[in-house]
Write an enzyme that holds these catalytic residues in place. Structure first.
Site, PDB file in Angstrom:
ATOM      1  N   ASP A 239       0.809  -1.127   0.157  1.00 11.78           N
ATOM      2  CA  ASP A 239       0.277   0.062   0.063  1.00 11.78           C
ATOM      3  C   ASP A 239       1.137   1.085  -0.095  1.00 11.78           C
ATOM      4  O   ASP A 239       2.196   1.241   0.413  1.00 11.78           O
ATOM      5  CB  ASP A 239      -0.835  -0.034   1.100  1.00 11.78           C
ATOM      6  CG  ASP A 239      -2.134   1.086   0.974  1.00 11.78           C
ATOM      7  OD1 ASP A 239      -2.129   1.728   0.085  1.00 11.78           O
ATOM      8  OD2 ASP A 239      -3.173   0.782   1.647  1.00 11.78           O
TER       9      ASP A 239
HETATM   10  C1  NOJ Z   1      -4.158   3.999  -0.162  1.00 10.32           C
HETATM   11  C2  NOJ Z   1      -5.136   3.056  -0.107  1.00 10.32           C
HETATM   12  O1  NOJ Z   1      -5.337   2.443   1.138  1.00 10.32           O
HETATM   13  C3  NOJ Z   1      -4.979   1.988  -1.259  1.00 10.32           C
HETATM   14  O2  NOJ Z   1      -6.134   1.266  -1.272  1.00 10.32           O
HETATM   15  C4  NOJ Z   1      -4.992   2.727  -2.576  1.00 10.32           C
HETATM   16  O3  NOJ Z   1      -4.855   1.790  -3.591  1.00 10.32           O
HETATM   17  C5  NOJ Z   1      -3.596   3.474  -2.517  1.00 10.32           C
HETATM   18  N1  NOJ Z   1      -3.708   4.361  -1.607  1.00 10.32           N
HETATM   19  C6  NOJ Z   1      -3.227   4.280  -3.834  1.00 10.32           C
HETATM   20  O4  NOJ Z   1      -4.090   5.198  -4.285  1.00 10.32           O
END
Ligand code: NOJ
Length: 675
Positions: A239
């Site tokens: 993430d």
């Molecule tokens: C953080 C989020 O938790 C995740 O789901 C997402 O894909 C990423 N940011 C990228 O935007």
């Protein structure tokens, strides 16, 4: 005859031509402003530049649970995943995935960051809207269908957030502490299904910790479970900014550090130099990335070269049709006293429409906030669509924005029926403080209900809310975050042009306390919300309401129809190790309609399972007086529990009761089978 070379073979040939710096460049991203089509960095969540010397294409990554997001223009804003789950229609979900994948490819996107399959453990979770509800079986079915659809295109789907991410409070630092059985039975199944059944190309590890180990650094869950046990050979991506130490994460099973990290390149290179990071490990990571790229067609089917892709309108009428169908099929009719719905007012009647989500000409109410948010400048408002639809029936529509209860009541008092639209606004990064409707909306609903006995409440919420006014209103419709076809869908449902086809993928509680995670240690967590204690164990969602005999406001699987269904003739048959269940469903009302009969298993006491668990369902469309036979095969895994002594799935010998019903609390047919 076309010849194909296995993706792993192609990956290893390419790997052999790569230098260490070629390899390291493929294991992390750079700023998205470098992406060729990004407009000032907008439009992508991540970007790995191409390697022209070796003909390795770029990797662009973009969020996608509700449509192609991250500020992209001209893409379809689909209903939120909680609405998708409420359709209980994997066939339709596959079409939705295929549409999102196609739009992504048209936009030059290679990796779609979805679906989100985190189980709805905490109803206040700010990302409740973004996943498929509280049941692992339903979530798995929707995830597999979604991924199948996305990956029909040369696009890699990403199942997230592995393994657990049940709340947004302190999401970077919270440790979600749970036992092995709960992890295996409740939280892991959708990930397992995504890997085994849908052959997903990427898995995203979560921000937080599980049992005090960072998810993106967890050698057991990433290495042993994902890589060895599930034989996942694709990409594990972090993430965004969830990698604390690239070498430690790499050793545990991570491949791709996102979104950017000069530090990852430096520390991995230093590790190679010092002998703490082996070249074999780097090769393995690169192989994972390349294998998914080859397997999903990123080398063979690059997106069409185009100018101004960021501005291009890629949403098609067919995609909008899917968005509309999902919105209609996902809308759940919760209450319909005196058959107030569908609206059949007769000419020259007045419908009072109340509330911001009905009239706002912005897209604020059609989706949840954060990375899953899709811009929807052309969303059709309920006020527009209801006015048009009412005009056809020669009726009038009046409107109050709902900011002032007295003004709303006045409009409602002079109408034949009142429809109040209410909202919550879930967003990534924050949990809801409680389950009440915000901004004094309960008072507005109460004032309108007092002024007009034919009051219908339409909820645009991302999850359960409390309804202190439930007894005072004639009807309640849960429309979730309905996407850009918002108004069209709700007008069709309210006027009966479409069935409210949805069933709840999540239990609605009667209060903030009569729910599975009511203790502060469970949510937001002990030690100043640094440790979420999963003391409810496997009793998540309806499993807990059943086990503790707690009455829900509306149970899991519930949803009314404009017609009635009868279930009969249950037959349970064992063929080898397979158990098939057959029964008939008859539409014995006067309208065509949709039903979702559900099959639950009640295990023998020795298994120590909750009183019932979903093990099958089928969506059926029936004309009046039409009967159909539903046949469901119960997957073998549904009979097993996770044995923490042998660390394996085990079937407890004994009598398994088979319960068929229209919701988890309306069981109509009962049978049994021995295992
Ligand atoms: C953080 C989020 O938790 C995740 O789901 C997402 O894909 C990423 N940011 C990228 O935007």
């Amino acid at each position: 005859m076309s010849k194909t070379v296995r993706p792993t073979v192609r990956a290893s040939k390419l790997l052999a031509a790569m230098s260490t710096s070629d390899k390291l460049a493929l294991l992390t991203g750079v700023d998205t402003t470098a992406a060729p089509y990004a407009d000032g960095g907008a439009g992508y969540a991540g970007y790995v530049p191409p390697n022209p010397r070796l003909c390795i294409p770029a990797l662009t990554l973009n969020d996608g649970p509700a449509g192609v997001a991250d500020g992209q223009l001209g893409t379809t804003a689909f209903p939120a995943p909680i609405a998708q789950a409420a359709t209980w229609d994997p066939g339709l979900e596959q079409s939705l995935g295929a549409a999102i994948g196609w739009e992504a490819w048209q936009k030059g996107i290679d990796v779609l960051l979805g679906p989100n399959v985190n189980i709805a453990r905490v109803p206040e979770n700010g990302r409740n809207f973004e996943a498929f509800g509280e049941d692992p079986f339903l979530s798995s079915a929707m995830a597999v269908a979604d991924i199948d659809g996305i990956q029909q295109n040369p696009v890699i789907a990403t199942v997230k957030h592995y393994p657990v991410n049940s709340e947004e409070t302190n999401r970077y630092s919270i440790s979600e502490n749970l036992d092995e059985r709960t992890l295996r039975e409740i939280y892991l199944p959708p990930f397992v299904a995504a890997v085994k059944d849908a052959k997903v190309g990427a898995v995203m590890c979560a921000y937080g910790l599980v049992n005090i180990v960072y998810s993106c650094q967890d050698a057991n869950l990433m290495g042993t479970v994902l890589r060895k046990e599930l034989r996942f050979g694709g990409i594990v991506v972090s993430d965004w900014n969830a990698t604390r130490s690239a070498p430690a994460s790499a050793a545990a099973g991570l491949d791709l550090v996102m979104p950017t990290s000069a530090n990852a390149v430096t520390t991995l290179a230093a590790g190679i130099e010092a002998g703490t990071v082996t070249p074999q490990l780097i090769d393995q990571m690169v192989t994972h990335v390349l294998t998914s790229m080859f397997r999903l067609g990123l080398f063979d089917h690059p997106p069409p070269p185009r100018q101004n892709v960021y501005l291009a309108h890629v949403s098609t009428p067919a995609d909008e049709g899917v968005a509309l169908q999902v919105a209609e099929e996902g809308t759940v009719l919760l209450k319909n006293a005196g058959n107030t719905l569908p609206l059949h007012l007769g000419a020259h009647k007045t419908i009072a429409v109340v509330g911001a989500p009905a009239g706002a000409a912005t897209s604020a109410f059609v989706g949840g906030g954060g990375s899953a948010y899709v811009t929807a400048p052309n969303a059709i408002t309920p006020l527009q669509a209801l006015t048009t639809r009412a005009a056809k029936a020669k009726d009038d529509v009046t409107y109050a924005d709902g900011t002032d209860p007295a003004a709303a009541a006045a409009v409602a008092a002079s109408a034949d029926v009142a429809v109040v639209f209410a909202y919550d606004q879930e967003r990534e990064g924050y949990d809801r403080a409680d389950l009440e409707l915000p901004a004094g909306q309960d008072q507005v609903i109460e004032a309108v209900a007092k002024a007009n006995p034919h009051t219908i409440v339409v909820l645009d919420t991302g999850g359960p809310v409390l309804m202190p006014w439930l007894d005072q209103v004639a009807g309640v419709v849960e429309a979730w975050y309905p996407g850009e076809e918002d108004g069209t869908a709700i007008a069709a449902v309210l006027f009966g042009d479409a069935e409210p086809g949805g069933r709840l993928p999540q239990t609605f509680p009667t209060s903030d306390t009569a729910l599975p995670t009511s203790s502060p240690d469970q949510w937001p967590g002990a030690d100043d919300a640094q440790d979420a204690i999963f003391s409810e164990g496997i009793d998540v969602g309806y499993r807990w309401y059943d086990a503790t005999k707690t009455a829900p406001l509306f149970p899991f699987g519930f949803g009314l129809s404009y017609t009635r269904f009868r279930y009969r003739h249950l037959k349970v048959k064992t063929v080898g190790s397979n158990v098939t269940v057959k029964f008939t469903v008859e539409n014995d009302g006067r309208r065509a309609g949709t039903d979702v009969p559900q099959l639950y298993l009640d295990d023998p006491a020795a298994a120590h399972e909750p009183p019932k668990q979903l093990a099958g369902f089928q969506r059926v469309d029936l004309q009046p007086d039409e009967t159909t036979t539903v046949m469901l095969t119960i997957p073998k895994r549904s009979f097993a529990y996770w044995n923490t002594t042998t660390h394996a799935w085990t079937v407890a010998p004994g009598l398994y009761r088979i319960l068929v019903g229209s919701s988890s609390r309306d069981i109509r047919l009962r049978g049994f089978v021995r295992r």
